[in-house]
Write an enzyme that holds these catalytic residues in place. Sequence first.
Site, mmCIF file in Angstrom:
data_model
loop_
_atom_site.group_PDB
_atom_site.id
_atom_site.type_symbol
_atom_site.label_atom_id
_atom_site.label_comp_id
_atom_site.label_asym_id
_atom_site.label_seq_id
_atom_site.Cartn_x
_atom_site.Cartn_y
_atom_site.Cartn_z
ATOM 1 C CB SER A 182 -0.552 -1.099 -16.428
ATOM 2 O OG SER A 182 0.737 -0.440 -16.469
ATOM 3 C CG HIS A 208 -2.001 0.892 -12.930
ATOM 4 N ND1 HIS A 208 -3.228 1.694 -11.922
ATOM 5 C CD2 HIS A 208 -1.235 0.552 -12.882
ATOM 6 C CE1 HIS A 208 -1.844 0.803 -10.591
ATOM 7 N NE2 HIS A 208 -0.864 0.272 -11.570
ATOM 8 C CG ASP A 217 2.877 1.083 -12.659
ATOM 9 O OD1 ASP A 217 1.894 0.260 -11.409
ATOM 10 O OD2 ASP A 217 2.338 0.066 -13.661
ATOM 11 C CG MET A 225 7.747 1.319 -11.019
ATOM 12 S SD MET A 225 8.407 1.082 -11.888
ATOM 13 C CE MET A 225 6.344 -0.114 -12.112
ATOM 14 C CG HIS A 250 1.187 1.372 -8.164
ATOM 15 N ND1 HIS A 250 0.831 0.156 -8.511
ATOM 16 C CD2 HIS A 250 0.920 1.625 -6.474
ATOM 17 C CE1 HIS A 250 1.663 -0.503 -7.823
ATOM 18 N NE2 HIS A 250 1.730 0.051 -6.242
ATOM 19 C CG MET A 264 4.690 0.050 -6.654
ATOM 20 S SD MET A 264 4.895 0.246 -8.008
ATOM 21 C CE MET A 264 4.752 1.621 -9.384
ATOM 22 C CG MET A 297 1.605 -4.404 -5.424
ATOM 23 S SD MET A 297 1.288 -3.999 -6.965
ATOM 24 C CE MET A 297 2.342 -4.973 -8.001
ATOM 25 C CG ASP A 299 -1.302 -3.469 -10.292
ATOM 26 O OD1 ASP A 299 -0.781 -4.049 -11.786
ATOM 27 O OD2 ASP A 299 -0.077 -2.198 -9.854
HETATM 28 C C1 DX5 Z 1 3.918 -3.714 -11.936
HETATM 29 C C2 DX5 Z 1 3.274 -2.357 -11.786
HETATM 30 C C3 DX5 Z 1 1.661 -3.102 -12.708
HETATM 31 C C4 DX5 Z 1 2.242 -3.313 -13.990
HETATM 32 C C5 DX5 Z 1 1.429 -4.328 -14.546
HETATM 33 O O1 DX5 Z 1 5.134 -2.444 -10.588
HETATM 34 O O2 DX5 Z 1 2.497 -2.062 -10.581
HETATM 35 O O3 DX5 Z 1 1.267 -2.096 -12.989
HETATM 36 O O4 DX5 Z 1 1.616 -1.962 -15.307
HETATM 37 O O5 DX5 Z 1 1.910 -4.999 -15.371
HETATM 38 P P1 DX5 Z 1 1.280 -6.366 -16.574
HETATM 39 O O6 DX5 Z 1 0.241 -6.230 -16.458
HETATM 40 O O7 DX5 Z 1 2.212 -6.293 -17.506
HETATM 41 O O8 DX5 Z 1 1.535 -7.883 -15.208
HETATM 42 ZN ZN ZN Z 2 0.573 -0.626 -10.880
#
Ligand code: DX5
Ligand code: ZN
Length: 246
Positions: free
Chosen positions: A10, A37, A39, A41, A70, A72, A163, A201
């Site tokens: 990620s 990956h 993210d 947000m 991904h 969110m 998650m 994740d």
């Molecule tokens: C959190 C994200 C993850 C995040 C995971 O909302 O969806 O993808 O990067 O991070 P780690 O691996 O550090 O828990």
């Molecule tokens: Zn993620």
Amino acid sequence: MPRSIQMAPSILSSDYLNLQSEIELLALSDEPPEWFHIDVMDGHFVPNLTIGPPFVRALKRITEVPLDVHVMIENPADQLDWYLDAGADTLTVHIESLRPGAAGGLGFSATLLDMSEEEIELGLALLQRIRAAGTLAGLSINPATPVKLLKPFYPHLDLVLLMSVHPGFGGQSIIEDSLDRLSEIRSEIDALGAPILLEIDGGIDVNTAPLAAKAGAEMLVAGNAIYGQPDPVAAMQAIRAAITKS
Ligand code: DX5
Ligand code: ZN
């Protein structure tokens, strides 16, 4: 026969100001990741704000490693096409975001206890739109949302993202019952014989990755455990090695 594991580092934990070299560090290593990956947000569905479509497009230009996107975000239907056009190879939306105005994230993680017919219809339409663009369609589920809500979607899914922390931030510890939830989804997928990728994740590291693989995950996201380490290449190798050894 053990399932082959796909790594999805990620970039949330990478150095955003040096993203190209962070990407190339892993992509050009001897054992590149199967995915990156990404993210997305929006500061509403989760209390953090990261990257948007131009960024995904820019990443797509600099690497051949597929992008696992991904999202969110609230009201994903409004913005789906932006990410498809930007070159997402998977596009995963939150099942909780099918309820308009749902808020998720650390401290106020959205939970869905039931779904209306309209929400199910909306979800099916989104998945269809993603697949029609030639992208793998995924649904993500928050830690407190019952996994049985995924049921109507399985025939239309290429990927399920569980998650294992509350979404919004990297570097959290895995929530304890996540592995049981993972096994439950694994059994559903196997019973249907559906070719759905199962991804976990949050809180995945050298200790938890082998447990997640045993519980049926085949795509492992890791942010802090790879990009948060001084040597991300060695860190990713160590995770792969820990799985192989277990
Ligand atoms: C959190 C994200 C993850 C995040 C995971 O909302 O969806 O993808 O990067 O991070 P780690 O691996 O550090 O828990
Ligand atoms: Zn993620």
